[in-house]
Design a protein around this motif. Structure first.
Motif, PDB file in Angstrom:
ATOM      1  N   LEU A   1       0.811  -1.204   0.000  1.00 54.17           N
ATOM      2  CA  LEU A   1       0.000   0.000   0.000  1.00 54.17           C
ATOM      3  C   LEU A   1       0.851   1.263   0.000  1.00 54.17           C
ATOM      4  O   LEU A   1       1.390   1.654   1.018  1.00 54.17           O
ATOM      5  CB  LEU A   1      -0.907  -0.013   1.234  1.00 54.17           C
ATOM      6  N   ALA A   2       1.039   1.882  -1.097  1.00 51.74           N
ATOM      7  CA  ALA A   2       1.750   3.156  -1.164  1.00 51.74           C
ATOM      8  C   ALA A   2       1.941   3.485  -2.626  1.00 51.74           C
ATOM      9  O   ALA A   2       1.377   2.843  -3.491  1.00 51.74           O
ATOM     10  CB  ALA A   2       3.086   3.084  -0.467  1.00 51.74           C
ATOM     11  N   GLY A   3       2.793   4.489  -2.851  1.00 50.81           N
ATOM     12  CA  GLY A   3       3.085   4.824  -4.225  1.00 50.81           C
ATOM     13  C   GLY A   3       1.958   5.604  -4.864  1.00 50.81           C
ATOM     14  O   GLY A   3       1.231   6.372  -4.226  1.00 50.81           O
ATOM     15  N   LYS A   4       1.831   5.329  -6.105  1.00 55.61           N
ATOM     16  CA  LYS A   4       0.880   6.092  -6.915  1.00 55.61           C
ATOM     17  C   LYS A   4      -0.526   6.019  -6.321  1.00 55.61           C
ATOM     18  O   LYS A   4      -1.258   7.018  -6.292  1.00 55.61           O
ATOM     19  CB  LYS A   4       0.866   5.497  -8.325  1.00 55.61           C
ATOM     20  N   ALA A   5      -0.874   4.830  -5.812  1.00 54.83           N
ATOM     21  CA  ALA A   5      -2.241   4.608  -5.348  1.00 54.83           C
ATOM     22  C   ALA A   5      -2.672   5.640  -4.315  1.00 54.83           C
ATOM     23  O   ALA A   5      -3.776   6.178  -4.410  1.00 54.83           O
ATOM     24  CB  ALA A   5      -2.378   3.199  -4.787  1.00 54.83           C
TER      25      ALA A   5
ATOM     26  N   ALA B   1      13.638  -1.193  -3.609  1.00 50.05           N
ATOM     27  CA  ALA B   1      13.168  -0.703  -4.913  1.00 50.05           C
ATOM     28  C   ALA B   1      12.650  -1.867  -5.749  1.00 50.05           C
ATOM     29  O   ALA B   1      11.577  -1.780  -6.366  1.00 50.05           O
ATOM     30  CB  ALA B   1      14.289   0.037  -5.639  1.00 50.05           C
ATOM     31  N   ILE B   2      13.394  -2.953  -5.762  1.00 49.57           N
ATOM     32  CA  ILE B   2      12.978  -4.100  -6.572  1.00 49.57           C
ATOM     33  C   ILE B   2      11.663  -4.665  -6.055  1.00 49.57           C
ATOM     34  O   ILE B   2      10.771  -5.010  -6.832  1.00 49.57           O
ATOM     35  CB  ILE B   2      14.060  -5.206  -6.545  1.00 49.57           C
ATOM     36  N   SER B   3      11.537  -4.742  -4.720  1.00 49.55           N
ATOM     37  CA  SER B   3      10.332  -5.371  -4.178  1.00 49.55           C
ATOM     38  C   SER B   3       9.233  -4.337  -3.926  1.00 49.55           C
ATOM     39  O   SER B   3       8.318  -4.583  -3.162  1.00 49.55           O
ATOM     40  CB  SER B   3      10.674  -6.105  -2.886  1.00 49.55           C
ATOM     41  N   ASP B   4       9.347  -3.190  -4.562  1.00 45.21           N
ATOM     42  CA  ASP B   4       8.333  -2.151  -4.485  1.00 45.21           C
ATOM     43  C   ASP B   4       8.119  -1.668  -3.054  1.00 45.21           C
ATOM     44  O   ASP B   4       7.010  -1.354  -2.638  1.00 45.21           O
ATOM     45  CB  ASP B   4       7.000  -2.668  -5.066  1.00 45.21           C
ATOM     46  N   GLY B   5       9.207  -1.617  -2.296  1.00 46.72           N
ATOM     47  CA  GLY B   5       9.099  -1.072  -0.950  1.00 46.72           C
ATOM     48  C   GLY B   5       9.345   0.426  -0.936  1.00 46.72           C
ATOM     49  O   GLY B   5       8.915   1.116  -0.019  1.00 46.72           O
ATOM     50  N   VAL B   6      10.076   0.937  -1.929  1.00 50.66           N
ATOM     51  CA  VAL B   6      10.250   2.386  -2.067  1.00 50.66           C
ATOM     52  C   VAL B   6      10.069   2.762  -3.533  1.00 50.66           C
ATOM     53  O   VAL B   6      10.123   1.913  -4.429  1.00 50.66           O
ATOM     54  CB  VAL B   6      11.646   2.871  -1.577  1.00 50.66           C
TER      55      VAL B   6
END
Ligand SMILES: Nc1ncnc2c1ncn2[C@@H]1O[C@H](COP(=O)(O)OP(=O)(O)OP(=O)(O)O)[C@@H](O)[C@H]1O
Ligand SMILES: Nc1ncnc2c1ncn2[C@@H]1O[C@H](COP(=O)(O)OP(=O)(O)OP(=O)(O)O)[C@@H](O)[C@H]1O
Ligand SMILES: [Mg+2]
Ligand SMILES: [Mg+2]
Lengths: 298, 325, 487, 305, 324
Positions: free
Chosen positions: C4-8, C218-223
Motif C-alpha cells: 500500500l503506497a506509491g501512486k495509489a 526498490a525491486i520489491s516495491d518497498g520504495v
C-alpha cells in the motif's frame, strides 16, 4: 579408574603417539574439518604458484565476467572477474591467505594476553584472580563489535589495525578457559609434588601446568580463530575492516553485495569460501575437543 | 628418639563461601595441633573425612602456610629453609595416584624431577638415578618411558614413592597412600613402604582413615577429630586401651573379616561432624555416648598422660568443673 | 507492508542512505538536508535549474546598492506552515542569526560572507557582505533559506529541528531522527512561487544506510525513489520493468591531490615529473566509460565546467599514457616505481580503479579509507600523500566555491602556491566578471601546468524510480519533487 | 541475599565505570572529535571554535571527569550529529533493539532446546549428527551473508516479507532469524552437553531405578538440571545479541540501538557512542546478575534455605 | 527356606569400546532367596556394578546383556517389556547406590523424591505418600522426619543422605534390595551405623538383599552367602562361614591374606600379596583368568576350568580341590 588398570595390557601394543593419532582419525568430524582446512591452507600457501592471474591486475574492459559455468563465462577466468575486471579465482585464492593471516595473528595476540591473564588468575588465585575476573567482566561488558567498529572507524581501517584491535579485544575466552583449566590443574597433586620437590613457581607454571592445559588452549585457539575471521569479515562488510585492494573475503563480500541481485555468484563465491573455512575450523576444533574431553561437546 | 619435625599450635583456617547469597565463613581445618615427629618412627594419623588430615600434611610439607603456629625441622623454622631446602628433607606421597603424576611426562622424567629442579647431575645421570630408584620400588626398566596413564594404580603409586625417595629425604609424609587402591594392591604398597623404611631408615607420617592399616604400620598414632588431635598414643596402647570415646567408636567400627560377629553398635548419635559449624565445647560431644553436661561448654585440653595424650573430660579431672558461660 | 503506497495513495516513498543531523538546513551539511531544505523552506532568490536564470522567490526584486550591499523587495502574502506571515523581520532575523559565529551554524562556508541584514520597511531589506562578494545571489538562491522569526526565536534551532516550520511547498508532519521524515503537500503554498504547486501529496523519506537494502526495497516495491545508485547497479536495475533509471551529471567533481608541502611524507611528489606521471597513468576516459557512467565527463581543471569562472582553456592536458608515465618516473629517478599512501572517503570502487592504474605504472599505493573527517585531518596535518577527493561546491555555481577551497591556503590546500592563491583571491573578491574570469583562468592554468592535482571527472548521479513517476534530473543533485507527477 | 545483590550492583557500577573510561579514552585518542563535528569544508577557525564550545581543548582526564559527572546526574548530553538529547535518542531506539534481542533469543531457544534435548537423548544417532550439522553450518555462515540471502529469498523472490523498517511485526521476522540463528548453535551444544552429562549422573540412574517413565526422567529430572548453565549463557548471549544487532539492524534499516550505534560511529557522534556502550555494558552486567539470581532459583544448592 | 526371589543364570554383560568388546560380566549364575543376604565381593572393575545394573536393566547404552535365565519371583525379566520392567523397578525390586552425594537429584526436595516412586507405583495420594515417607524416614533413624521432607539433598550429610536413599528404596516395600557399595563413600563410624541399619531392616522386613562390596570385613559381618568375583566371573561362592573358614580358590585366599587383621597379622610385618595385575577384559578370555597371578597355575589352567562343589553349596572354579 577401573578402566585404566584393565587397559594396561592392551595399550602396551601401540605407542602413545599412534594411539592419539588413531583417536583423532576415529573422529570423523575432525578428519573432515582438518582435511578441508589442510586443503585451504595448501591453496593459500601455493596461491602465487596456482593463481592464474595477478589478483590486483585490473582490466576495465573485462568487468564482471561470470564464472565458466555460465554461458558467458570463459576458462580464461574460471571464476569470472569482479567489478574492476580482476580475476576472481586469483582473488579468492589470495583471500584465503588474508583470512588465515587474520585468524592466526589475532589468535596469537589475544591468546598471549588471555593465556597470561588466565594462568596468573588460576594459579595465584586471591587478589590476582579478582583482578583478572574484573578485567574479564569489563571486557565482556564491552560490546565487542561496537567498540571494534568505533576504534577502526576513528583510526582508519587497515589489515594490521584490524588485527591489532581485535587481538587486543578478543582475549576474554582464552582468559576464562585458561583460568578454570589452570585452577583445575593447580589443585592436582602433581603440582603439589613439584612444589614439594622444590620447583620454582615459574617452572611449575611453564613445565607442569601449561603443557596440561595446552589442549584446551588449542581448542580455544581454533574456535577463536574462526570467530576472529568472521568478525573481520563483519567489519569489512560494514566498510570498516581491511582496505581494498586487498582481497579479504569479507571485503569481497562487501564489494560484491552491490551485485548480489543480478550477479549472485560474485557474493556467493567468497561467501561460501568463508563459510567453508569457518566450517572446517569449527569442525576441526570440535573434533579436537571431543578427542580431548569426549564428554563435553559444549 | 630425637624429634625431627615439630609442629607447635598449628592452625589453619580457610575462608569458604557457602553459596552466593551467604557471607563467607571461616573454617578451621586444623585447630591448634601440636605434634612432634621423632626420627625413625611411623606416626599414624587417623580421623574421619574432613577432619583436617590432608591440611595438616600439607603444612608439614611446607606446601601450605599455617595461619597460626609454626613448624620446625631439626629446630629450624621451615620457613627459613625455603622450598628447595625442605624438598631435600621432607617429601610427600599423595592419596590419588591418578592426579599426583603429571600426565604429560614419562615415568623417568617424573621421578627425576626433583633432581632436575635441584640441578643435580646431567640428564643422563639423572635418568640413571631414576631407573635405580624405580628398580628399588619394584618397577622394572621397561616402565621408565611410559606415561602414567599406561600404568595401574599400584604402579603409579610406586612411581610416586620413587619420586619421593629420589632425593634421599628423611621424612616421607604419606597422605592416604593406599586408600585409592584395591586391597590386593594395598598390601603390596604397604609391604614396600615397610621395606624401604627398614632399608633407608625413613621416618613416616602415615595418614589414613583405615585403622587396621594404621595399626599395622604405625608405631605411634594420633587420632584427629574436627581439626584437633583428640588422642595420641603408642600404637599398642591405643589399640589395646583406647581412652577417648571417639577412638573407641572408631575401633568398634572396624569390620574385620571375621564371620558371625555381626555389625557392632557404635553408640554414636546421628549428628555428623560439620567443620563449618563445630559444636561448642568438645567438638565430639554431640555424638559422644559418654557426654557430660560440661562437655558442651568447655573445650577439653590435650592432657599429657605419660608418653600419651588425650583430650577428653573423662580423663581430665582437673577440668571437671565446667566454666559456665 | 510494501503493497500500500506509491501512486495509489499519492505518496512517494524515498529512501536515502544517510540521515541528516538536523532538518534545519543551517545545521546539516549533507545532500539529503539540502533536499529536505528546498522542499520545506524557500529562499529569497530561485535559480531556474533549466536556464540558470535567477528568479524572485521570497523576494520579488533586488538591486545592488553598493559593492557590499543588496536591497531586496519582499513578496507579500506568503505564510509559513504555522500561519506566521512572512515579512522583512523574518529575513533580518534569519540573516543576523546565521551570520553570528556563536550560533554555530554548521555550514559556515555558506554564511560566513554575510555581515548583517537591515529592515528598510515591512517588505524591504538590505543585506550587506563582509567583503565584496559577487557570488552572494548564488548563495541566497541555494543554501540560505529563510526561517520564521517568531517561531524560531521561541523554539531555537533545536525546536526547529524537532518540529520544523518553513514556507516551502511541503511541510514536515512527522520526524523521527535517524529513521524517517514525512513531508506533506503545503496546500497553501503561494501561487507565484517559481517552484510550481506540488502534485504529489506526501513524501515518505526513510533513511536506509545499506545500498543493497535500498535496492532490494526498490525491486520489491518497498520504495519509489532512490538516488546515488552506483552505475553498475543502476544499469542492472534498468532491467526491472517496474523501475526507471535516470542519470544526470552533477556539480560534484572528482580529483586527486598530491602533497607538495614542506615536510610532505612523500617528497617524490615535489617532483613535477612524478606528478605528471601520475596524471598520465590514469585512464580517465576508461573509468568514465566503465565505472563512473553516463552523465560524467572528464575534467581537466579543478572545477565544474558550469561554474562561473571555470575553464580549461590554455591548461595543459595529460592524456592517458602509461608508457610516458613510466618514462617520467624513470627520469625522476624512480625506474622501479615507488610506494605511496592514498586516502579516500567515498566511491571506493573508483579509488580501487585508480589504485589499479597507478600499480600498472609501478606506483604501489596503500589505501587508507577513512571517514571524511579523519581524511581531512590527515590532509590538514600534512600526513596525506595522495588523496582521492570529491567536492560538490554545495551546488554553488561559482568557482569561488570550488577551486579556492583547495588552492587558497585553507587547511585543505596541500600545494600552497602563493601565486595561485593571489589569483584566486582576486577572482573571489572582484566585482567585474571579466576580471574574475581572467584571474580564475590564470590560476587554473598554473594548477594544470604544474600538475598540482589530478583532475578526474564529474560525478554523475543515478536515480532509480518507479516507472510511474515523471521526473527530471538536474546537475545540482536536487530531485525536485514539487514538480514531479505520476504517469 | 540483599548484601549479595548490593555487592553485585557495586561490581556492575565498577565495571560500567571501567568500560566508560576505556571507551572514552580509546575513542578520544584515536580521532579528533572537532573535525568530526565540523564536517566537510570546515576551516581552522571553525575547528577552534568547536573545540572551545564543546570543551575539547581541555585535558582528556578533565573531559572524562566532566562527562562522568554529567552522566551521573542523568545529563547524557546532546548528540553531536542529531543535535537532540542523547537520552531521548537512545530511549527512542531502545525498545526496537530490546524487542529484537528478545525475539532473536526466543527464536534461538525455540530451535535449540528441542534439538539439544533430542541430540542428547539420542546421542551419536543420526538425530545427533543432524543437530550437530545444523549447529556447525549455522555457525559457519556469516550472519550478514545469511541476512542478505534471507532478503533475496523472502523479499525479492517470494515477496513475502518487507525488506526493511520497523513498522509491523512482519519487519522483525528476518532480523530475528538472522540474528537468532547465529547464537542457536551455542545453546544447542550447551543443552546437548548438559543433558548428556546429566543423563549419565547418578541421580538419573536413581530415578530410573525407581521405575519412573522415560519422559519423566528426561523432563523432570534431567532437563531441570541441564538447563542451569543455559540460563547463564542466556545472559551472555543476550548481551551479545544486543551488541551484535549492529550489523543486522544496519542491513534491515531497523531503527534500533544497533543502527543508531552504527550511525554514531560513522558520524563520530561521541556522546551517543559513549552512552550506547555504557548502556550495553550496564545491561550486560545486570543480565548476568539476573541470570545468577535465576540460576540460584533453579539450583537449590545456591539458593540455600 | 523360601523360593528364590532372584535367579541369575549365565548372565553376561559386554560393553562396546573403541578397542573391542569388553566382557565386563562373564557367564555368572547365582540366586537369592527371600530373607537372604548375598554379598558380591571383588576388586575394583571385576564387574560387580555391571551385574547389579544388568539385573535392574539399568546398563549404560554401550552395554548389552545376555542371560540364560534372569528371573524375578519366577518372572522372566529377559522377556519382560520395558513397561513391565519399569513397573517392577522401584516397586518390588529396589536399589541403593554407592554415592549418596550424587544419587539424589540436587534440584528437588527429598520429600519430592521420596514420594515420586510411591505415587508412581502405588497410585497413592500425595498425602498418603508423604505419610509413608515420614514413617520410613523415622524407621531409618531420621528424627523430625516431617521437616526433612522439605530439605534439599545438599543440606544433608552423607550419612543422612544414604539413609534417605534406603528409605526411598523401601517406599514400596520391595522384595529385593540391591545395594551397590552403599557405604564406600562414608566414614567408618557412619559405615558401621548404616550397615547395621541395613542388616536390621533386612531381617525385620524379610527382604532378599544383594549387597555389593569390595570390603571383606563387611562381607564377613553381614552376608549369609558370599560370591567372590574376579575379572567378570564368580570364582567362588558359598555360605559365609564356610568360605572364610575354608577358602578354596587361591584368589579368595589371597584376598583374605592381604588384609591386615589386628591380632592375626604381625604389626609392621609382611602382608600377603597377589602379584601382578588384573587382566584386560577386552577380547576373548580362555581358561582361568587368575592363572597368571596364581602360584598354583599349571598348563591345564589355560583350558576351561571346571566348577567344583561341596555339599553345603560351596562352589569354586579352580583345578584345585582345596585351599593350600
Ligand atoms: N583450600 C581449601 N579451601 C577451603 N576449605 C578447605 C580447603 N582445603 C581443605 N578445606 C576444608 O578443610 C577441612 C579439612 O580438609 P582436609 O582435606 O584436611 O581433610 P581430610 O581429613 O584430609 O579429609 P579426607 O579424608 O576427606 O581427605 C575440610 O572441611 C575441607 O573442606
Ligand atoms: N560405560 C562403560 N564403558 C566401558 N567400560 C565400562 C563402562 N562401565 C564399566 N566398564 C568396565 O566394565 C568393567 C566392570 O565394571 P563395574 O563397574 O561392574 O566394576 P565394579 O566391580 O563395580 O568396580 P568398582 O568397585 O570400581 O565399582 C570394568 O572393567 C569397567 O572398566
Ligand atoms: Mg585428605
Ligand atoms: Mg562398582
Amino acid at each position: 579408574m577401573t578402566d585404566t588398570i584393565l587397559s594396561v595390557q592392551t595399550v602396551a601394543e601401540a605407542s602413545p603417539g599412534m594411539r592419539l593419532a588413531r583417536r583423532f582419525l576415529g573422529q570423523k568430524a575432525f578428519v573432515i574439518g582438518a582435511g578441508i582446512l589442510a586443503v585451504i591452507i595448501t591453496l593459500a600457501l601455493l596461491a602465487p604458484l596456482i593463481a592464474p592471474h595477478d589478483p590486483y591486475a585490473q582490466n576495465l574492459a573485462l568487468r564482471n565476467v561470470p564464472p565458466v559455468w555460465y554461458a558467458k563465462g570463459s576458462w580464461l577466468h574460471p571464476l569470472g572477474t569482479d567489478q574492476l575486471g580482476r580475476d576472481y579465482l586469483s582473488r579468492v585464492l589470495y583471500g584465503a591467505r588474508i583470512s588465515l593471516l587474520i585468524g592466526i595473528s589475532i589468535v596469537l595476540i589475544s591468546g598471549i594476553i588471555g593465556t597470561t591473564l588466565g594462568l596468573m588468575a588460576g594459579y595465584f588465585g586471591g587478589k590476582m584472580d579478582l583482578l583478572v575476573t574484573f578485567l574479564v567482566t569489563t571486557r565482556l561488558a564491552m560490546p565487542l563489535i561496537l567498540v571494534a567498529l568505533a576504534v577502526v572507524a576513528m583510526v582508519g581501517g587497515s589489515l594490521w589495525i584490524v588485527i591489532l584491535v581485535l587481538g587486543l579485544l578478543k582475549w576474554d575466552r582464552f582468559a576464562v578457559v585458561m583460568r578454570s583449566a589452570t585452577q583445575q590443574v593447580r589443585s592436582l597433586d602433581y603440582v603439589a609434588a613439584a612444589e614439594a620437590a622444590g620447583a620454582s613457581t615459574t617452572r611449575i607454571i611453564l613445565r607442569e601446568v601449561l603443557p596440561n592445559i595446552a589442549p584446551h588452549l588449542i581448542v580455544v585457539a581454533t574456535l577463536e580463530a574462526a570467530s576472529a575471521i568472521l568478525l573481520e569479515a563483519a567489519l569489512s562488510f560494514l566498510g570498516l575492516g581491511v582496505q581494498p585492494p586487498l582481497p579479504s573475503w569479507g571485503l569481497m563480500i562487501s564489494e560484491a553485495k552491490a551485485y548480489m541481485f543480478f550477479s549472485f555468484w560474485l557474493i556467493a563465491i567468497p561467501g561460501s569460501a568463508l563459510a567453508l573455512l569457518i566450517f572446517a575450523i569449527n569442525l576441526a576444533g570440535d573434533g579436537l575437543r571431543d578427542v580431548i574431553s569426549p564428554e563435553g561437546r559444549v | 628418639m630425637t624429634t625431627l619435625l615439630e609442629a607447635r599450635d598449628l592452625t589453619r583456617s580457610f575462608e569458604v563461601s557457602q553459596g552466593m547469597f551467604k557471607a563467607r565463613r571461616k573454617l578451621h581445618a586444623v585447630n591448634g595441633i601440636s605434634l612432634d615427629i621423632r626420627k625413625g618412627e611411623v606416626l599414624g594419623i587417623v580421623g574421619e573425612s574432613g577432619c583436617g588430615k590432608s591440611t595438616l600434611a600439607r603444612m608439614l610439607l611446607g606446601l601450605l602456610p599455617p595461619t597460626e603456629g609454626g613448624i620446625t625441622l631439626d629446630g629450624t623454622d621451615i620457613r627459613t629453609l625455603g622450598r628447595k631446602g625442605m624438598a631435600r628433607r621432607v617429601q610427600p606421597v599423595f592419596q590419588d595416584p591418578y592426579s599426583s603424576l603429571n600426565p604429560r611426562r614419562i615415568v623417568a622424567s617424573i621421578v627425576a624431577l626433583p633432581l632436575e629442579v635441584h640441578g643435580i647431575g646431567t640428564a643422563a645421570e639423572r635418568r640413571k638415578q631414576a631407573l635405580e630408584i624405580l628398580d628399588k620400588v619394584g618397577l622394572p626398566q621397561r616402565f621408565a618411558d611410559r606415561y602414567p596413564r599406561e600404568l595401574s594404580g599400584g604402579q603409579r603409586q610406586r612411581v610416586a614413592i620413587a619420586r619421593a625417595l629420589v632425593m634421599n629425604p628423611e621424612v616421607v609424609v604419606c597422605d592416604e597412600p593406599t586408600s585409592a587402591l584395591d586391597v590386593s594392591v594395598q598390601s603390596q604398597i604397604l609391604n614396600l613402604l615397610m621395606d624401604l623404611r627398614r632399608e633407608l631408615g625413613l621416618t613416616y607420617v602415615f595418614i589414613s582413615h583405615n585403622l587396621a592399616v594404621v595399626e599395622h604400620i604405625a608405631t605411634r598414632v594420633a587420632v584427629m577429630y574436627l581439626g584437633r588431635v583428640v588422642e595420641l598414643a603408642e600404637t599398642e596402647t591405643l589399640f589395646r586401651t583406647p581412652r577417648h570415646p571417639y577412638t573407641k567408636a572408631l575401633l568398634a567400627s572396624v569390620l574385620t573379616p571375621e564371620p558371625g560377629q555381626g555389625i557392632p553398635e557404635t553408640g554414636l548419635g546421628l549428628a555428623f561432624p560439620d567443620p563449618l559449624n563445630p559444636a561448642p565445647g568438645c567438638p565430639f560431644h554431640p555424638r559422644c555416648p559418654a557426654r557430660m553436661p560440661h562437655c558442651s561448654t568447655t573445650v577439653p585440653r590435650l592432657l599429657q598422660l605419660g608418653r600419651d595424650a588425650v583430650a577428653c573430660h573423662l580423663h581430665d579431672p582437673g577440668q571437671s568443673i565446667p566454666s559456665t558461660q | 507492508a510494501p503493497a500500500l503506497a506509491g501512486k495509489a495513495d499519492n505518496t512517494i516513498r524515498f529512501a536515502y542512505d544517510q540521515a541528516p543531523e538536523s532538518v534545519d538546513p543551517f545545521f546539516n551539511n549533507v545532500r539529503i538536508g539540502v533536499i529536505i531544505g528546498q522542499h520545506v523552506w524557500d529562499t529569497l532568490v530561485y535559480r531556474d535549474p533549466n536556464t540558470n536564470e535567477y528568479k524572485g522567490q521570497l523576494a520579488t526584486a533586488w538591486r545592488q546598492i553598493d559593492d557590499r550591499t543588496i536591497e531586496f523587495d519582499l513578496r507579500q502574502g506568503v505564510k509559513f506552515h504555522n500561519g506566521e506571515e512572512f515579512d522583512a523581520d523574518d529575513v533580518v532575523y534569519t540573516m543576523n542569526f546565521i551570520s553570528k559565529p556563536e550560533n554555530k551554524v554548521v555550514t559556515q562556508a555558506n554564511v560566513s560572507w554575510i555581515e548583517k541584514a537591515e529592515k528598510v520597511d515591512k517588505y524591504k531589506v538590505r543585506i550587506s557582505t563582509k567583503q565584496v562578494f559577487p557570488a552572494a545571489i548564488e548563495y541566497l538562491a541555494g543554501p540560505v533559506v529563510i526561517h520564521p522569526n517568531e517561531y524560531y526565536e521561541k523554539v531555537g534551532p533545536k525546536g526547529q529541528n524537532d518540529k520544523p516550520v518553513g514556507s516551502g511547498p511541503y511541510k514536515v508532519t512527522n520526524y523521527v531522527p535517524g529513521k524517517s521524515i514525512t513531508l506533506e503537500k503545503n496546500a497553501d503554498y503561494f501561487k507565484d512561487s517559481p517552484k510550481p504547486q506540488p502534485k504529489i501529496g506526501k513524501m515518505d523519506i526513510r533513511f536506509i544506510p545499506d545500498r543493497q537494502t535500498q535496492m532490494a526495497e526498490a525491486i520489491s516495491d518497498g520504495v519509489d525513489f532512490i538516488m546515488h545508485v552506483p552505475k553498475d547497479q543502476a544499469e542492472q536495475l534498468e532491467a526491472v520493468p517496474t523501475l526507471q533509471v535516470v542519470s544526470g551529471e552533477t556539480m560534484r567533481i572528482v580529483f586527486m591531490q598530491m602533497n607538495t608541502l614542506e615536510g610532505t611524507p612523500a617528497p617524490a611528489l615535489k617532483d613535477e615529473r612524478v606528478r605528471k606521471a601520475i596524471i598520465h597513468a590514469i585512464d580517465r576516459e576508461g573509468m568514465v566509460k566503465s565505472i563512473v557512467g553516463a552523465g560524467s565527463r572528464v575534467i581537466n581543471t579543478i572545477c565544474f565546467p558550469s561554474q562561473f569562472g571555470c575553464t580549461d582553456e590554455g591548461a595543459t592536458r595529460y592524456p592517458y599514457d602509461p608508457a610516458k608515465a613510466k618514462q617520467l618516473l624513470a627520469e625522476a629517478g624512480y625506474p622501479n616505481g615507488l610506494q605511496l599512501d592514498i586516502v579516500a572517503y567515498r566511491e571506493r570502487n573508483q579509488t580501487e580503479a585508480l589504485i589499479g592504474h597507478l600499480q600498472a605504472v609501478g606506483i604501489k599505493t596503500n589505501l587508507r579509507f577513512l571517514q571524511y573527517a579523519a581524511m581531512r585531518e590527515q590532509v590538514a596535518s600534512n600526513k596525506a600523500m595522495l588523496t582521492h577527493q570529491t567536492w560538490g561546491s554545495f551546488s554553488v555555481n561559482d568557482v569561488s566555491a570550488a577551486t579556492s577551497n583547495y588552492f587558497g591556503f585553507r587547511s585543505e590546500d596541500i600545494t600552497r602556491d602563493p601565486q595561485v592563491r593571489d589569483l584566486l583571491t582576486k577572482g573571489d573578491t572582484s566585482v567585474d566578471p571579466q576580471v574574475r574570469k581572467a584571474s580564475y583562468r590564470e590560476a587554473l592554468k598554473i594548477i594544470a601546468d604544474k600538475a598540482y592535482a589530478v583532475p578526474l571527472y564529474s560525478l554523475p548521479v543515478y536515480y532509480v524510480a518507479t516507472s510511474d513517476l515523471n521526473f527530471k534530473a538536474y546537475p545540482d543533485e536536487m530531485p525536485r519533487f514539487w514538480e514531479m507527477t505520476w504517469k | 541475599m540483599i548484601g549479595y545483590i548490593l555487592k553485585r550492583l557495586g561490581l556492575a557500577l565498577l565495571v560500567a565505570l571501567a568500560v566508560s573510561a576505556i571507551t572514552f579514552f580509546l575513542l578520544r585518542l584515536s580521532g579528533d572529535v572537532a573535525l568530526a563535528i565540523a564536517g566537510e569544508g570546515a576551516q581552522k577557525e571553525d575547528l577552534d571554535l568547536i573545540r572551545k564550545t564543546y570543551g575539547l581543548d581541555r585535558p582528556l582526564v578533565v573531559q572524562y571527569v566532566d562527562w562522568l559527572w554529567q552522566t551521573l546526574q542523568g545529563n547524557f548530553g546532546t548528540s553531536l550529529y542529531f543535535k537532540t538529547d542523547v537520552s531521548r535518542l537512545v530511549l527512542d531506539k531502545l525498545p526496537t533493539t530490546i524487542i529484537l534481542g528478545f525475539t532473536a533469543l526466543g527464536f534461538a531457544l525455540l530451535i535449540s532446546i528441542p534439538l539439544g534435548v533430542l541430540a542428547a537423548v539420542y546421542a551419536n544417532s543420526w538425530i545427533d549428527r543432524l543437530a550437530l550439522a545444523i549447529a556447525v553450518v549455522g555457525q559457519a555462515l556469516p550472519n550478514f551473508f545469511f541476512a542478505l540471502i534471507l532478503v533475496m529469498v523472502f523479499s525479492i523472490t517470494l515477496r513475502w516479507l518487507p525488506v526493511s523498517g520497523s513498522g509491523t511485526w512482519l519487519h522483525f521476522i528476518m532480523p530475528t532469524i538472522a540474528l537468532g540463528y547465529y547464537v542457536a548453535p551455542a545453546f544447542m551444544r550447551l543443552i546437548r552437553a548438559g543433558m548428556i552429562e546429566v543423563l549419565s549422573a547418578d541421580y538419573i540412574r536413581t530415578a530410573r531405578a525407581k521405575g519412573l517413565p522415560t519422559h519423566k526422567v528426561i523432563f523432570k529430572h534431567a532437563l531441570r538440571n541441564a538447563v542451569v548453565p543455559v540460563v547463564a549463557l542466556t545472559a551472555v548471549q543476550l548481551g551479545f545479541l544486543l551488541g551484535g544487532s549492529v550489523v543486522i539492524e544496519t542491513i534491515f534499516a531497523l531503527d534500533g540501538l544497533g543502527y543508531l550505534a552504527y550511525q554514531s560511529i560513522t558520524y563520530k557522534d561521541f556522546p551517543v557512542m559513549q552512552i550506547i556502550v555504557l548502556l550495553l555494558s550496564i545491561l550486560y552486567v545486570l543480565l548476568t546478575l539476573a541470570s545468577d539470581i535465576a540460576n540460584a532459583w533453579l539450583d537449590p544448592r545456591i539458593r540455600v534455605a | 527356606m523360601s523360593e528364590a526371589i532372584l535367579e541369575v543364570g549365565g548372565l553376561s554383560v559386554d560393553i562396546a569400546t573403541p578397542r573391542g568388546a569388553l566382557h565386563a560380566v562373564r557367564d555368572i549364575s547365582f540366586s537369592v532367596k527371600s530373607g537372604e543376604t548375598l554379598c558380591l565381593v571383588g576388586e575394583s572393575g571385576c564387574g560387580k556394578s555391571m551385574t547389579s545394573l544388568a539385573i535392574m536393566d539399568l546398563l549404560p547404552k554401550a552395554a548389552t546383556r545376555t542371560a540364560r535365565r534372569l528371573a524375578f519371583a519366577g518372572e522372566d525379566l529377559g522377556k519382560a517389556s520395558r513397561k513391565r520392567v519399569n513397573a517392577l523397578r522401584g516397586d518390588r525390586m529396589a536399589m541403593i547406590f554407592q554415592e549418596p552425594m550424587t544419587a539424589l537429584n540436587p534440584a528437588y526436595t527429598i520429600g519430592n523424591q521420596l514420594v515420586e516412586a510411591y505415587r508412581q507405583h502405588c497410585s497413592a495420594s500425595e498425602a498418603e505418600a508423604r505419610e509413608r515417607a515420614v514413617y520410613l524416614l523415622g524407621k531409618v533413624g531420621i528424627a523430625s522426619a516431617a521437616q526433612r521432607l522439605g530439605q534439599y539433598p545438599h543440606q544433608l550429610s552423607g550419612g543422612l543422605r544414604q539413609r534417605v536413599m534406603i528409605a526411598m528404596a523401601l517406599m514400596c516395600g520391595p522384595d529385593l534390595l540391591i545395594a551397590d557399595e552403599p557405604t564406600t563413600a562414608l566414614d567408618v563410624t557412619i559405615q558401621a551405623q548404616i550397615l547395621r541399619l541395613l542388616a536390621d531392616l533386612q531381617r525385620e522386613l524379610g527382604i532378599a538383599m544383594v549387597l555389593i562390596t569390595h570390603d571383606l570385613g563387611i562381607v564377613a559381618r553381614i552376608a549369609d552367602r558370599v560370591a567372590v568375583m574376579y575379572a567378570g566371573q564368580i570364582v567362588e561362592e558359598g555360605p559365609t562361614a564356610s568360605l572364610f573358614a575354608n577358602p578354596r580358590h587361591p584368589y579368595t585366599q589371597g584376598l583374605i591374606d592381604c588384609i591386615p587383621v589386628p591380632g592375626r597379622t604381625v604389626p609392621g610385618g609382611k602382608l600377603g600379596v597377589i602379584p601382578g595385575v588384573v587382566p584386560s577384559l577386552i577380547g576373548e578370555i580362555r581358561g582361568c583368568s587368575f592363572r597368571d597371578r596364581c602360584s598354583h597355575a599349571r598348563d591345564i589352567c589355560a583350558a576351561t576350568v571346571p566348577v567344583k562343589e561341596t555339599e553345603d553349596g560351596h562352589q569354586w572354579r579352580c583345578i584345585l580341590e582345596n585351599a593350600v
